[in-house]
Design a protein around this motif. Sequence first.
Motif, short mmCIF file in Angstrom:
data_model
loop_
_atom_site.label_atom_id
_atom_site.label_comp_id
_atom_site.label_asym_id
_atom_site.label_seq_id
_atom_site.Cartn_x
_atom_site.Cartn_y
_atom_site.Cartn_z
N ALA A 97 0.82 -1.21 0.00
CA ALA A 97 0.00 0.00 0.00
C ALA A 97 0.86 1.26 0.00
CB ALA A 97 -0.92 0.00 1.22
N ALA A 98 2.08 1.14 0.53
CA ALA A 98 3.00 2.29 0.60
C ALA A 98 3.65 2.58 -0.75
CB ALA A 98 4.06 2.06 1.66
N GLY A 99 3.52 1.65 -1.70
CA GLY A 99 4.07 1.86 -3.03
C GLY A 99 5.54 1.52 -3.14
N ASP A 100 6.13 1.87 -4.30
CA ASP A 100 7.51 1.50 -4.60
C ASP A 100 8.49 2.67 -4.57
OD1 ASP A 100 6.56 -1.07 -5.00
OD2 ASP A 100 6.36 -0.83 -7.18
N LYS A 101 8.04 3.84 -4.13
CA LYS A 101 8.93 5.00 -4.17
C LYS A 101 10.06 4.89 -3.16
CE LYS A 101 5.57 8.33 -5.98
NZ LYS A 101 4.88 9.63 -5.75
N ASP A 102 9.76 4.33 -1.99
CA ASP A 102 10.78 4.20 -0.94
C ASP A 102 11.57 2.91 -1.16
OD1 ASP A 102 11.77 3.16 1.80
OD2 ASP A 102 11.36 5.27 2.16
N VAL A 103 12.86 3.04 -1.39
CA VAL A 103 13.71 1.88 -1.70
C VAL A 103 13.69 0.85 -0.58
CG1 VAL A 103 16.08 1.13 -2.06
CG2 VAL A 103 15.22 3.13 -3.27
N MET A 104 13.84 1.30 0.67
CA MET A 104 13.91 0.36 1.79
C MET A 104 12.59 -0.38 1.99
SD MET A 104 16.98 0.77 2.28
CE MET A 104 17.13 -0.47 3.55
N ASN A 105 11.50 0.28 1.68
CA ASN A 105 10.19 -0.38 1.73
C ASN A 105 10.17 -1.57 0.77
OD1 ASN A 105 7.43 -0.92 0.69
ND2 ASN A 105 6.81 0.69 2.09
N VAL A 106 10.66 -1.35 -0.44
CA VAL A 106 10.69 -2.42 -1.45
C VAL A 106 11.61 -3.56 -1.01
CG1 VAL A 106 11.22 -2.98 -3.85
CG2 VAL A 106 10.20 -0.77 -3.29
#
Length: 302
Positions: A97-106
Motif C-alpha cells: 500500500a505504501a508503493g515502490d517509491k521508498d527503496v527500503m520499503n521495497v
Amino acid sequence: MSEGPSAPKMPEMPEMPALKVKNLAIGGAILVAIWALVISSGSKVAMGVMAGLTVALAVAAVWVWRFIMKQQSLLKIVQKGAASPEGREAALKELAAAGDKDVMNVVVRAQLEAQTDPDQALATLDKIDMKKVPAMALDQVRGLKAQLLLLNGRLEDASQLCQDIQPSKTQEVSARGMLAATVAETWARTGRAKEAREMLATISPDDAAYAQSRVPLLFARVFANFAETKNGLVKKDLTAIAKENINLLGRFLDPRFKTAPELARMAQEVAMADPEMQKMARKMAPPGGGGRPGTAIRPTRR
C-alpha cells in the motif's frame, strides 16, 4: 518427521544495516569539543567555518534521524511478518500500500516475499534503482538479490552482483556472515573456488561469532569443497547441515537450483542415512519389497 527433504527452507536473508544512536552521540560530543576549541581560540574565520560545518551536519543529522525512524517503522512491520503466516500477509499488504517509491520499503517487502516465493521477491528487487539505495545498505541489497539469483540457478547474474560486495567491511556480524556466505557460494559455483575457500577461512561456519549464519556458510563451504573434489569434506558438511534440519538438504536436491548431479547424489545419500528418513522410506516402500526404499523421494517444487 512427516516429510522427506522437500522444498528447502530459504536461508535467512541479510539484515539491513542499523544506525546506532551511540555512534551519533559520540559524533555530537566530538563536535561540541571542537566548538569549545574554536571559541577559545577567538578566531572569527575558524568560527565561520565551524558555523557552516555545523549547519551542514545539522541537515545531515535530520536526514539520519528520519532514516532511523523509518528503519524502526520497517522493523516493526518485519517483526509482524515474522510472527505468523497471517502476520506476513498483513505486513506485505501494508508495504504494498505504501508503493515502490521508498527503496527500503521495497527491500523489506522482498525479504518477506523470499520466505515463500523467491521468484516474486526477485521480481520485486528488480524494480529497485540501485543508484537510489542508501550507501550503508547497498551491500545488503546486493547480497539479498545475489542470494535469490543463486536460489534460481542464475549464477552469472549473481557473480556480477558479488563483484562489488565486500563482506569484511560490514560491521554487523550476522550481516557480514550472510554476505560472506553469498559471495563464497557464488565464487565456488562460478570457477573461483580458491577465493571462496579463502573467504570461508576468515569468516567460517565453525566460528561461534557467526552462529546465526552458520547454515548458509556451510552451504557455501559444501560448494567450495565440491568444486575442489574434496568429497570427504563435502559429506562432513552435508551431515552437519542435516543435523541442523534434514529438510535443508533440499537446497541441493531441487532441480531449480541447478546443483551438479554428483553433489545432489551425495546430499541424497546423507538424507537417506538419517534414521527418521529410513523409517519413512520403509513405510513408503511398496508391498513385497519391490524397489529400493527412498529412491522415489524428490524435493517438492515451490
